[in-house]
Write an enzyme that holds these catalytic residues in place. Sequence first.
Site, PDB file in Angstrom:
ATOM      1  N   GLY A 143       0.788  -1.226   0.000  1.00 12.84           N
ATOM      2  CA  GLY A 143       0.000   0.000   0.000  1.00 12.84           C
ATOM      3  C   GLY A 143       0.819   1.275   0.000  1.00 12.84           C
ATOM      4  N   ASN A 203       1.179   3.349  -2.472  1.00 13.43           N
ATOM      5  CA  ASN A 203       0.337   4.378  -3.095  1.00 13.43           C
ATOM      6  C   ASN A 203      -0.713   4.883  -2.104  1.00 13.43           C
ATOM      7  OD1 ASN A 203       0.767   4.964  -6.109  1.00 13.43           O
ATOM      8  ND2 ASN A 203       1.023   2.753  -6.012  1.00 13.43           N
ATOM      9  N   LEU A 210      -5.853  -6.495  -6.132  1.00 20.00           N
ATOM     10  CA  LEU A 210      -5.679  -7.511  -7.171  1.00 20.00           C
ATOM     11  C   LEU A 210      -6.967  -8.224  -7.581  1.00 20.00           C
ATOM     12  CD1 LEU A 210      -2.273  -9.053  -6.007  1.00 20.00           C
ATOM     13  CD2 LEU A 210      -2.695  -7.316  -7.754  1.00 20.00           C
ATOM     14  N   ILE A 245     -13.157  -5.929  -9.585  1.00 19.29           N
ATOM     15  CA  ILE A 245     -14.192  -5.136  -8.887  1.00 19.29           C
ATOM     16  C   ILE A 245     -15.563  -5.639  -9.333  1.00 19.29           C
ATOM     17  CG2 ILE A 245     -15.168  -2.800  -8.662  1.00 19.29           C
ATOM     18  CD1 ILE A 245     -12.513  -3.241  -7.190  1.00 19.29           C
ATOM     19  N   HIS A 289      -2.083   1.425 -12.763  1.00 24.74           N
ATOM     20  CA  HIS A 289      -1.474   0.218 -13.332  1.00 24.74           C
ATOM     21  C   HIS A 289      -0.040   0.576 -13.736  1.00 24.74           C
ATOM     22  CE1 HIS A 289      -1.437  -3.650 -15.425  1.00 24.74           C
ATOM     23  NE2 HIS A 289      -0.764  -3.039 -16.377  1.00 24.74           N
TER      24      HIS A 289
HETATM   25  C1  GRF Z   1       1.648  -0.580  -8.077  1.00 27.18           C
HETATM   26  O1  GRF Z   1       2.716  -0.849  -8.893  1.00 27.18           O
HETATM   27  C2  GRF Z   1       0.404  -0.313  -8.887  1.00 27.18           C
HETATM   28  O2  GRF Z   1       0.688   0.231 -10.125  1.00 27.18           O
HETATM   29  C3  GRF Z   1      -0.177  -1.676  -9.070  1.00 27.18           C
HETATM   30  O3  GRF Z   1       0.120  -2.355  -7.872  1.00 27.18           O
HETATM   31  C4  GRF Z   1       1.236  -1.783  -7.245  1.00 27.18           C
HETATM   32  C5  GRF Z   1       0.852  -1.430  -5.865  1.00 27.18           C
HETATM   33  O4  GRF Z   1       1.947  -1.016  -5.115  1.00 27.18           O
HETATM   34  N1  GRF Z   1      -1.585  -1.636  -9.366  1.00 27.18           N
HETATM   35  P1  GRF Z   1       1.706  -0.460  -3.667  1.00 27.18           P
HETATM   36  O5  GRF Z   1       0.977  -1.530  -2.855  1.00 27.18           O
HETATM   37  O6  GRF Z   1       0.922   0.796  -3.759  1.00 27.18           O
HETATM   38  O7  GRF Z   1       3.103  -0.229  -3.137  1.00 27.18           O
END
Ligand code: GRF
Length: 305
Positions: A96, A98, A174, A177, A193
């Site tokens: 997480g 992001n 993953l 939805i 993505h």
């Molecule tokens: C990221 O690379 C995003 O693009 C993809 O999954 C990854 C998540 O990374 N959908 P994080 O859990 O936010 O570190």
Amino acid sequence: METQAVALRPSLHSSVPCIQIPENHLVSVLPKIRTPTRLSLRIHYSSSHTLLSKRNIQCRNSVEIMDRQGVSDVEEEKPKPKLRRKNLAVFVSGGGSNFRSIYEATLNGSVHGDVVVLVASKHDCGGAEYARDKGIPVVVFPRRKDGQDVLSAEDLVITLRSYKVDFILLAGYLKLIPVQLVQAYPKSILNIHPSLLPAFGGKGYYGMKVHKAVIASGARYSGPTIHYVDEQYDTGRILAQRVVPVLANDTAEELAARVLHEVFHSYWEHKLYIEVVAALCEERITWREDGVPLIRSKEDPNDLF
Ligand code: GRF
């Protein structure tokens, strides 16, 4: 009264020059003066060389309309209605990073919204632990596969509604939805993505698999894509992308790090997601006639990208 010229002369010791308005033009539009926002002017109405009247006006980045009697209606720029802070739900399956950067952006003011709930596909993933630590409610969806305590898609919609969620942000989630959620939140679910969609997306393209496929293909560029979510994996409308180079000897891990973290000392995915979520919360997304979403620049609302 026949007016031949109107001279606008800024008062005080302003460097703004005197503006001559041509004959019979009683409507003046001043150039945008941002600093200071308020400017005092003295207006001389003259016919040939005869001074007919003088007026002092103040204007604030506005258009002053004068009728022939010298009465003015100031069309003030209407104050923009205050934007409501938006309620965000973030969905994660892993560490997480992001999610963390979005959460921090809501705290430091970069994003005009709040993370009101975290949805995790795994009870004990890093993102869920971080959320609990910060006091953010965590919902696990879909729940355990042993048949117990299953949260249905309808229940998830009800739960999100109970938190008054405006937007859903997938950040490394993953699972597909459910269609009920897509329909309940039209044009309101985003995903990030780690490749330039529509290349290297779809079922099975996640994590290192994406970067391995990019390197194997010989593509010289990759980068994150933020897109709206529909009923399929990675096929919704593209909203934003950034490009990073794929280097000759890259491993998947090195490329992943460059896309996620390390371009020009910024966190590429993180930075892009924050910029997009800021635009979303400030209602700066606009839709082109053919259905492509665009972001309106904050600095210049005519600038779309
Ligand atoms: C990221 O690379 C995003 O693009 C993809 O999954 C990854 C998540 O990374 N959908 P994080 O859990 O936010 O570190």
